[in-house]
Enzyme design. Structure first.
Site, mmCIF file in Angstrom:
data_model
loop_
_atom_site.group_PDB
_atom_site.id
_atom_site.type_symbol
_atom_site.label_atom_id
_atom_site.label_comp_id
_atom_site.label_asym_id
_atom_site.label_seq_id
_atom_site.Cartn_x
_atom_site.Cartn_y
_atom_site.Cartn_z
ATOM 1 C CG HIS A 140 -1.889 0.987 1.421
ATOM 2 N ND1 HIS A 140 -1.635 2.273 1.822
ATOM 3 C CD2 HIS A 140 -3.232 0.919 1.229
ATOM 4 C CE1 HIS A 140 -2.768 2.949 1.879
ATOM 5 N NE2 HIS A 140 -3.761 2.153 1.515
ATOM 6 C CG ASP A 217 0.438 -2.595 6.202
ATOM 7 O OD1 ASP A 217 -0.564 -2.783 6.916
ATOM 8 O OD2 ASP A 217 0.410 -1.892 5.177
ATOM 9 C CD GLN A 220 -7.021 -4.600 3.894
ATOM 10 O OE1 GLN A 220 -7.981 -5.310 4.201
ATOM 11 N NE2 GLN A 220 -7.152 -3.339 3.565
ATOM 12 C CE LYS A 243 -7.325 -0.190 6.062
ATOM 13 N NZ LYS A 243 -8.069 0.249 4.873
ATOM 14 C CB CYS A 381 -3.740 3.396 -1.475
ATOM 15 S SG CYS A 381 -4.865 4.734 -1.170
HETATM 16 N N1 PLP Z 1 -1.808 -0.871 4.545
HETATM 17 C C1 PLP Z 1 -2.758 -1.611 3.948
HETATM 18 C C2 PLP Z 1 -2.426 -2.989 3.471
HETATM 19 C C3 PLP Z 1 -4.032 -1.081 3.775
HETATM 20 O O1 PLP Z 1 -4.981 -1.799 3.173
HETATM 21 C C4 PLP Z 1 -4.299 0.224 4.233
HETATM 22 C C5 PLP Z 1 -5.624 0.844 3.996
HETATM 23 O O2 PLP Z 1 -6.296 0.521 3.058
HETATM 24 C C6 PLP Z 1 -3.282 0.935 4.863
HETATM 25 C C7 PLP Z 1 -2.052 0.349 5.005
HETATM 26 C C8 PLP Z 1 -3.513 2.309 5.406
HETATM 27 O O3 PLP Z 1 -4.400 2.255 6.466
HETATM 28 P P1 PLP Z 1 -4.950 3.589 7.137
HETATM 29 O O4 PLP Z 1 -5.478 4.435 6.015
HETATM 30 O O5 PLP Z 1 -6.007 3.112 8.062
HETATM 31 O O6 PLP Z 1 -3.805 4.230 7.832
#
Ligand code: PLP
Length: 423
Positions: A140, A217, A220, A243, A381
């Site tokens: 992401h 990270d 998900q 999430k 993203c």
């Molecule tokens: N990393 C992953 C794999 C994501 O799917 C997301 C959000 O879609 C993020 C990071 C960023 O999360 P946040 O916008 O809640 O900080």
């Protein structure tokens, strides 16, 4: 033979009962009862944000109605009550992730802030000119850009582990990229754009064999599976509450004490200090050293309620049920002419990204919205993932345990209509 048949029909019956229990949770989510464009809402945008059960909404409301007060600073009743509730959530997160210590749980705004914290604080102390930061091709943007900025600033290099056509990392490629120049590996546990579940435990062990720390990270992953940071043996783990059935604006950075202790503060101000004079500031102990300013107290308390909620549902049944939904939808979309799934990893979470020949994903999203179906369209993203698969965007349906096969039938029928109208 007969015994085996009886056993397997008993197993099927057990599975059906467990799935029934998971499905029964749907009524805990008030938003799902509404109609959109005159049709019952079908919410398939769970990878962007999940819906919230009533208990989370109630807990957040109760904080504002009964406890609202600033934490850590007051001696009065309300402040102590709010502090207790908020700090109680830290313990819940510690148990959720099986972290060794409460001090290893840092409240942040979400995954993005957690990664930025590590890149800015830890990254700046360990990465120098000529060093390398290793990420994967399925990250992401929030696990790309902070490292890119760090590398630009330090004259270091951002290296990228490639992915195959299914959207999987080949461990042999990864191994080749682990060198004495690699200072940190930052890797998604589950890809939001492809659904791939990475073999992170193995990948952490491989990095550690070279003495390289690993950030995972978990944005998900936490909503879909049991995460055990000590079993994974990762150095940092981040996720967002929103999430995982909690409120927006709050999330967690887990870090091992040894690294967090040695790291300089990321942001500064109130709460992160022990004492301040104009000459010198003594920083607070962990975890407060990384928690400058008034946090999202109501959000944190809501996250605590979400964790209680997750603990009450059987995560193993939930994962199996979601897998069943994914398999059902995957079989269904295979019948749509011209549809191609982007992300066909052997280990997948409940994300179905796809394109249809000659139809822009935004048009798919718009027609589905007319039918009350919420999916996401765009680059999610993760623009480098789109580039890897040669598409500008995909349509993405992502499922949670409160979704049903009946909803998938509605979605599939709508996709057939999209083809009729636009192809
Ligand atoms: N990393 C992953 C794999 C994501 O799917 C997301 C959000 O879609 C993020 C990071 C960023 O999360 P946040 O916008 O809640 O900080």
């Amino acid at each position: 033979m007969h015994t085996t048949t009886v056993q397997s029909s008993q197993a099927n019956q057990d599975l059906l009962e467990r799935f029934e229990a998971v499905r029964g949770c749907r009524h805990h989510f008030p938003l799902l009862r509404q109609r959109v464009n005159g049709k019952p809402l079908v919410y398939f945008d769970n990878a962007a944000t999940s819906q919230k059960p009533q208990v989370v909404i109630d807990a957040t409301l109760r904080y504002y109605e009964e406890e609202n007060s600033n934490i850590h600073r007051g001696v009065h009743y309300l402040s102590e009550r709010a502090t207790q509730a908020y700090e109680g959530v830290r313990v819940k997160v510690q148990h959720l992730l099986n972290a060794a210590h409460q001090r290893e749980i840092i409240f942040v705004r979400g995954t993005t802030e957690g990664i930025n914290l590590v890149a800015y604080s830890y990254g700046r102390t360990i990465v120098g000119a000529g060093d390398e930061v290793l990420i994967s091709a399925m990250e992401h943007h929030s696990n790309i850009v902070p490292w890119q900025i760090l590398c630009e600033e330090k004259g270091a290099k951002l290296r990228v582990i490639p992915i195959n056509d299914r959207g999987e990392i080949e461990l042999a490629d990864y191994e080749k990229l682990l060198t004495s120049r690699t200072k940190i590996v930052a890797l998604t546990h589950v890809s939001n754009a492809l659904g791939t579940i990475n073999p992170v435990k193995t990948m952490v062990a491989m990095a550690h064999a070279h003495g390289i720390p690993v950030l995972l990270d978990g944005a998900q992953a936490v909503p879909h599976m049991k995460v055990d940071v000590r079993d994974l043996d990762c150095d940092f783990y981040v996720f967002s509450a929103h999430k995982a059935f909690g409120p927006t604006g709050v999330g967690i950075l887990y870090g091992v004490t040894k690294l967090l202790d040695a790291m300089p503060p990321y942001q500064s101000g109130g709460d992160m200090i022990k004492s301040v004079t104009f000459e010198k500031t003594i920083y607070n102990d962990l975890p407060y050293k990384f928690e400058a300013g008034t946090p999202n107290i109501g959000g944190g308390i809501g996250m605590g309620a979400a964790i209680d909620y997750i603990n009450e549902i059987d995560l193993a049944s939930l994962a199996e049920y979601e897998h069943e939904l994914l398999a059902y939808a995957t079989r269904g979309v295979a019948e749509i002419p011209g549809l191609r799934i982007i992300g066909t990893a052997r280990e997948k979470a409940s994300v179905l990204s796809f394109v249809i020949d000659g139809i822009h994903p935004h048009d798919i999203g718009t027609i589905l919205d007319d039918e009350g179906i919420a999916i996401r369209t765009g680059h999610h993203c993760a623009q480098p993932v789109m580039q890897r698969f040669g598409v500008p965007a995909t349509a993405r349906a992502s499922f949670a345990f409160y979704n049903t096969k009946e909803e998938i039938d509605v979605f599939l029928a709508a996709l057939h209509r999209v083809r009729e109208v636009l192809a």
